[in-house]
Design a protein around this motif. Structure first.
Motif, PDB file in Angstrom:
ATOM      1  N   SER A  99     -23.711 -35.319  -0.107  1.00  0.00           N
ATOM      2  CA  SER A  99     -24.601 -35.187  -1.258  1.00  0.00           C
ATOM      3  C   SER A  99     -23.774 -34.739  -2.444  1.00  0.00           C
ATOM      4  CB  SER A  99     -25.703 -34.170  -0.976  1.00  0.00           C
ATOM      5  OG  SER A  99     -26.545 -34.055  -2.108  1.00  0.00           O
ATOM      6  N   MET A 100     -23.997 -35.407  -3.574  1.00  0.00           N
ATOM      7  CA  MET A 100     -23.263 -35.080  -4.797  1.00  0.00           C
ATOM      8  C   MET A 100     -24.252 -34.753  -5.909  1.00  0.00           C
ATOM      9  SD  MET A 100     -20.230 -37.929  -4.803  1.00  0.00           S
ATOM     10  CE  MET A 100     -19.324 -37.036  -6.057  1.00  0.00           C
ATOM     11  N   LEU A 101     -23.850 -33.835  -6.774  1.00  0.00           N
ATOM     12  CA  LEU A 101     -24.609 -33.501  -7.977  1.00  0.00           C
ATOM     13  C   LEU A 101     -23.605 -33.253  -9.077  1.00  0.00           C
ATOM     14  CD1 LEU A 101     -27.291 -32.808  -9.408  1.00  0.00           C
ATOM     15  CD2 LEU A 101     -26.985 -30.458  -8.606  1.00  0.00           C
ATOM     16  N   SER A 102     -23.706 -34.055 -10.136  1.00  0.00           N
ATOM     17  CA  SER A 102     -22.743 -33.924 -11.233  1.00  0.00           C
ATOM     18  C   SER A 102     -23.299 -33.026 -12.320  1.00  0.00           C
ATOM     19  CB  SER A 102     -22.399 -35.296 -11.818  1.00  0.00           C
ATOM     20  OG  SER A 102     -23.415 -35.719 -12.708  1.00  0.00           O
ATOM     21  N   ILE A 103     -22.419 -32.637 -13.198  1.00  0.00           N
ATOM     22  CA  ILE A 103     -22.783 -31.820 -14.347  1.00  0.00           C
ATOM     23  C   ILE A 103     -23.774 -32.569 -15.251  1.00  0.00           C
ATOM     24  CG2 ILE A 103     -20.875 -32.556 -15.817  1.00  0.00           C
ATOM     25  CD1 ILE A 103     -20.604 -29.570 -16.627  1.00  0.00           C
ATOM     26  N   ASN A 104     -23.803 -33.898 -15.141  1.00  0.00           N
ATOM     27  CA  ASN A 104     -24.717 -34.735 -15.928  1.00  0.00           C
ATOM     28  C   ASN A 104     -26.019 -35.025 -15.180  1.00  0.00           C
ATOM     29  OD1 ASN A 104     -22.803 -34.996 -18.002  1.00  0.00           O
ATOM     30  ND2 ASN A 104     -21.774 -36.591 -16.843  1.00  0.00           N
ATOM     31  N   ASP A 160     -36.568 -33.207  -7.240  1.00  0.00           N
ATOM     32  CA  ASP A 160     -35.694 -32.625  -8.251  1.00  0.00           C
ATOM     33  C   ASP A 160     -34.256 -33.041  -7.948  1.00  0.00           C
ATOM     34  OD1 ASP A 160     -34.307 -30.012  -6.835  1.00  0.00           O
ATOM     35  OD2 ASP A 160     -36.256 -30.535  -5.984  1.00  0.00           O
ATOM     36  N   TYR A 161     -33.335 -32.724  -8.852  1.00  0.00           N
ATOM     37  CA  TYR A 161     -31.952 -33.169  -8.689  1.00  0.00           C
ATOM     38  C   TYR A 161     -31.229 -32.522  -7.515  1.00  0.00           C
ATOM     39  CZ  TYR A 161     -32.495 -35.611 -13.069  1.00  0.00           C
ATOM     40  OH  TYR A 161     -32.933 -36.472 -14.035  1.00  0.00           O
ATOM     41  N   SER A 162     -31.734 -31.417  -7.002  1.00  0.00           N
ATOM     42  CA  SER A 162     -31.077 -30.742  -5.881  1.00  0.00           C
ATOM     43  C   SER A 162     -31.612 -31.161  -4.520  1.00  0.00           C
ATOM     44  CB  SER A 162     -31.223 -29.223  -6.035  1.00  0.00           C
ATOM     45  OG  SER A 162     -30.540 -28.787  -7.181  1.00  0.00           O
ATOM     46  N   ILE A 163     -32.547 -32.103  -4.471  1.00  0.00           N
ATOM     47  CA  ILE A 163     -33.133 -32.472  -3.177  1.00  0.00           C
ATOM     48  C   ILE A 163     -32.083 -33.035  -2.218  1.00  0.00           C
ATOM     49  CG2 ILE A 163     -33.863 -34.805  -3.848  1.00  0.00           C
ATOM     50  CD1 ILE A 163     -36.430 -34.253  -2.105  1.00  0.00           C
ATOM     51  N   GLY A 164     -31.092 -33.740  -2.734  1.00  0.00           N
ATOM     52  CA  GLY A 164     -30.033 -34.267  -1.863  1.00  0.00           C
ATOM     53  C   GLY A 164     -29.230 -33.161  -1.212  1.00  0.00           C
ATOM     54  N   MET A 165     -28.933 -32.106  -1.974  1.00  0.00           N
ATOM     55  CA  MET A 165     -28.201 -30.966  -1.413  1.00  0.00           C
ATOM     56  C   MET A 165     -29.029 -30.287  -0.328  1.00  0.00           C
ATOM     57  SD  MET A 165     -25.201 -30.664  -2.707  1.00  0.00           S
ATOM     58  CE  MET A 165     -24.208 -31.056  -4.123  1.00  0.00           C
ATOM     59  N   ARG A 166     -30.329 -30.141  -0.573  1.00  0.00           N
ATOM     60  CA  ARG A 166     -31.188 -29.535   0.448  1.00  0.00           C
ATOM     61  C   ARG A 166     -31.311 -30.444   1.666  1.00  0.00           C
ATOM     62  NH1 ARG A 166     -34.331 -28.879  -4.065  1.00  0.00           N
ATOM     63  NH2 ARG A 166     -36.053 -30.156  -3.235  1.00  0.00           N
TER      64      ARG A 166
END
Length: 192
Positions: A99-104, A160-166
């Motif tokens: 899972s990735m989350l960028s600053i953008n 939300d944008y963090s669902i992949g991390m969860r």
């Protein structure tokens, strides 16, 4: 764990030791060291894994690896590794996800089994009602367990944008706090 403006990713793989996962991601064993996460970050720009490294280390992405049950996780505080690594982690019959989350706020998740990509999830285009039934069973369950939050910028039930991390955390059974992580053996290194 992350700095205040995260540009990071988490890899999980079943059946591979933490040091082996770090090597697959390109880290050099001579830089590996065991660590305990510090109680806090020294500033807003430093992740906890980077804070665990000595101040005089050369710069690069800090990678933190550990194992919970059958799953190994590798947290990359800079997003220096990416989805292309998931194929390598999944080799030899293993299951792996990233899972990735960028600053953008670009957020995505990929899921591989035995060197084959079975799912690619772009969070911007994720429709939970339509997309979950088509996912591999264990990934679908991970997204269901990740849940959604009522945030002022989203309609109820929207991801939300963090669902992949969860979801990647749920996949690997990483239902733990930072204090829990401090109680397991961890390896930290730089990827320069």
């Amino acid at each position: 764990m992350a700095n205040d403006d995260p540009n990071h990713c988490v890899h999980v793989v079943r059946g591979l030791e933490p040091t082996a996962a770090l090597e697959v991601l390109g880290a050099k064993p001579r830089w590996f060291r065991t660590c305990e996460l510090p109680g806090s970050r020294p500033d807003e720009w430093t992740s906890l894994p980077a804070a665990a490294l000595a101040a005089d280390e050369r710069e690069g992405a800090a990678l933190l690896a550990g194992r919970i049950g059958e799953w190994t996780f590798v947290y990359d505080d800079s997003g220096a590794t990416d989805h292309s690594s998931t194929r390598l982690l999944s080799a030899d019959g293993r299951v792996a996800a990233t899972s990735m989350l960028s600053i953008n706020a670009d957020a995505s998740l990929t899921y591989w089994v035995d060197g084959n990509e079975l799912a690619w999830v772009d969070v911007d285009n994720l429709d939970l009602e339509a997309d979950l039934p088509g996912m591999p069973d264990e990934l679908r369950v991970a997204f269901e367990n990740a849940g959604t939050f009522d945030l002022d910028y989203l309609d109820p039930g929207m991801p939300d944008y963090s669902i992949g991390m969860r979801a990647v955390s749920m996949l690997a059974g990483m239902c733990c706090t930072l204090d829990d992580l401090r109680r397991i053996p961890l390896v930290v290194t730089l990827l320069g």
